[in-house]
Write a protein that holds these residues in place. Structure first.
Motif, short mmCIF file in Angstrom:
data_model
loop_
_atom_site.label_atom_id
_atom_site.label_comp_id
_atom_site.label_asym_id
_atom_site.label_seq_id
_atom_site.Cartn_x
_atom_site.Cartn_y
_atom_site.Cartn_z
N LEU A 115 -17.35 -9.29 -35.30
CA LEU A 115 -17.31 -8.46 -34.14
C LEU A 115 -16.29 -8.93 -33.08
O LEU A 115 -15.54 -8.03 -32.40
CB LEU A 115 -18.87 -8.80 -33.21
N ALA A 119 -13.07 -6.42 -31.90
CA ALA A 119 -12.93 -6.12 -30.40
C ALA A 119 -11.60 -6.48 -30.00
O ALA A 119 -11.00 -5.78 -29.21
CB ALA A 119 -14.11 -6.77 -29.65
N ILE A 126 -13.74 0.77 -28.64
CA ILE A 126 -14.44 -0.37 -29.46
C ILE A 126 -14.66 -1.56 -28.66
O ILE A 126 -15.93 -2.12 -28.97
CB ILE A 126 -13.57 -0.51 -30.87
N ASP A 127 -13.64 -2.11 -28.22
CA ASP A 127 -13.83 -3.36 -27.45
C ASP A 127 -14.72 -3.32 -26.50
O ASP A 127 -15.73 -4.24 -26.28
CB ASP A 127 -12.34 -3.82 -26.84
N THR A 128 -14.64 -2.02 -25.66
CA THR A 128 -15.77 -2.05 -24.57
C THR A 128 -17.17 -1.95 -25.06
O THR A 128 -17.82 -2.63 -24.47
CB THR A 128 -15.40 -0.49 -23.87
N ILE A 130 -18.34 -3.01 -27.89
CA ILE A 130 -18.94 -4.54 -28.43
C ILE A 130 -19.05 -5.55 -27.34
O ILE A 130 -20.35 -6.08 -27.34
CB ILE A 130 -17.85 -4.90 -29.67
N MET A 131 -18.16 -5.27 -26.58
CA MET A 131 -18.22 -6.49 -25.40
C MET A 131 -19.29 -6.29 -24.40
O MET A 131 -20.09 -7.33 -23.89
CB MET A 131 -16.99 -6.75 -24.62
N ARG A 177 -12.77 -13.28 -29.61
CA ARG A 177 -11.95 -11.95 -29.04
C ARG A 177 -10.82 -12.50 -28.14
O ARG A 177 -9.75 -11.93 -27.90
CB ARG A 177 -13.12 -11.05 -28.08
#
Length: 296
Positions: A115, A119, A126-128, A130-131, A177
């Protein structure tokens, strides 16, 4: 060539630099606290592997005629409320606690790494997504979230592994990340893109091997957290279930005898304390060994 000239040439040669791994190992073994942690962990692993030959009694055999006996020659740590030998149960609990801790950390490490890598490398929405999911999980205390997962999954050693693994996943995701975002624009990553490597190959072959240090340190410290959370779930009656001997479960069952038979709590408590301390000491030592500034 004269002997003096040969000596001058030898002295003028640069010494071969010590490899990075040797430098880290040298720094680690010079850290007395880390060495103590490694010795304790080695001892625990030995007990976990060969404990069944060291136990004087069957850890699950109950004999009410000798229940709640204090430590003696026959029963080194005494017996519990059902007449089971506490020394044998503490030894048996070593295997259970280490297996649950190591498996839970491995589970969390795999999911968190994937994950966090996605991210950090992809960024954007996608990063936003998952985080923010990781942030939501981290906003809830680990033990409460683990209890929630246990309530949904049910009781048992396998459920405890999943629950503990899930609640610690965000820590690894954030570490991976952050590390990937710091190096994803490096020249060697850009070169890998230019020659046509896939994103998966770039992440797992070129990026992740260069961010292993913080992951290894966190995983080592995470084992102590997993052991502690396993004990907490066992204490509440939600973790490892009988007939398995588990330190937290032993504490939970013995708490009503704290004044009548305090030894029933003391020995499992010492086992938990030593295990958590050992992995914390080793984790701190690894952190310093991986840091070139700390080594210097």
């Amino acid at each position: 060539m004269s002997e003096a000239q040969m000596n001058e040439n030898k002295q003028g040669k640069l010494e071969k630099p010590e490899s990075e791994i040797k430098q880290m190992w040298s720094a680690l073994i010079q850290n007395k606290a880390a060495v103590v942690g490694m010795v304790i962990i080695g001892f625990l692993i030995f007990i976990a592997l060969f404990g069944k030959w060291l136990m004087p009694y069957d850890p699950n055999y109950a004999d009410l005629s000798v229940n709640k006996q204090p430590p003696s020659v026959a029963h080194w740590f005494g017996t519990d409320e059902q007449g089971r030998d506490i020394f044998s149960r503490v030894i048996d609990g070593t295997r259970v606690s280490l297996v649950v801790g190591l498996t839970a950390v491995s589970f969390a490490l795999c999911i968190g790494t994937v994950l966090g890598a996605i991210a950090g490398y992809k960024g954007g929405k996608i990063d936003t997504f998952i985080m923010r999911l990781m942030d939501i999980m981290m906003s809830i205390p680990n033990i409460l979230l683990a209890i929630t997962f246990m309530a949904a999954l049910g009781r048992g050693i396998d459920k405890a592994v999943i629950a503990i693994g899930l609640v610690t996943t965000p820590e690894y995701a954030r570490i991976v990340r952050g590390s990937i975002m710091a190096i994803k624009d490096s020249e060697y990553v850009q070169a890998a893109k230019v020659i046509g490597n896939s994103d998966t190959k770039i992440i797992f072959k070129h990026i992740l091997p260069n961010v292993l240090s913080p992951i290894i340190v966190r995983a080592t410290l995470g084992i102590s957290t997993a052991v502690l959370e396993t004990a907490a779930l066992g204490f509440l009656g939600l973790g490892v279930q009988p007939p398995y001997a588990e330190w937290g479960d032993m504490l939970g069952r013995a708490r009503v005898f704290i004044f009548e038979a305090p030894y029933m709590l003391i020995f499992p408590g010492i086992a938990i304390t030593l295990t958590v301390m050992a992995f914390n000491l080793l984790g701190d030592g690894l952190r310093d060994a991986f840091d070139p500034k700390a080594r210097s």
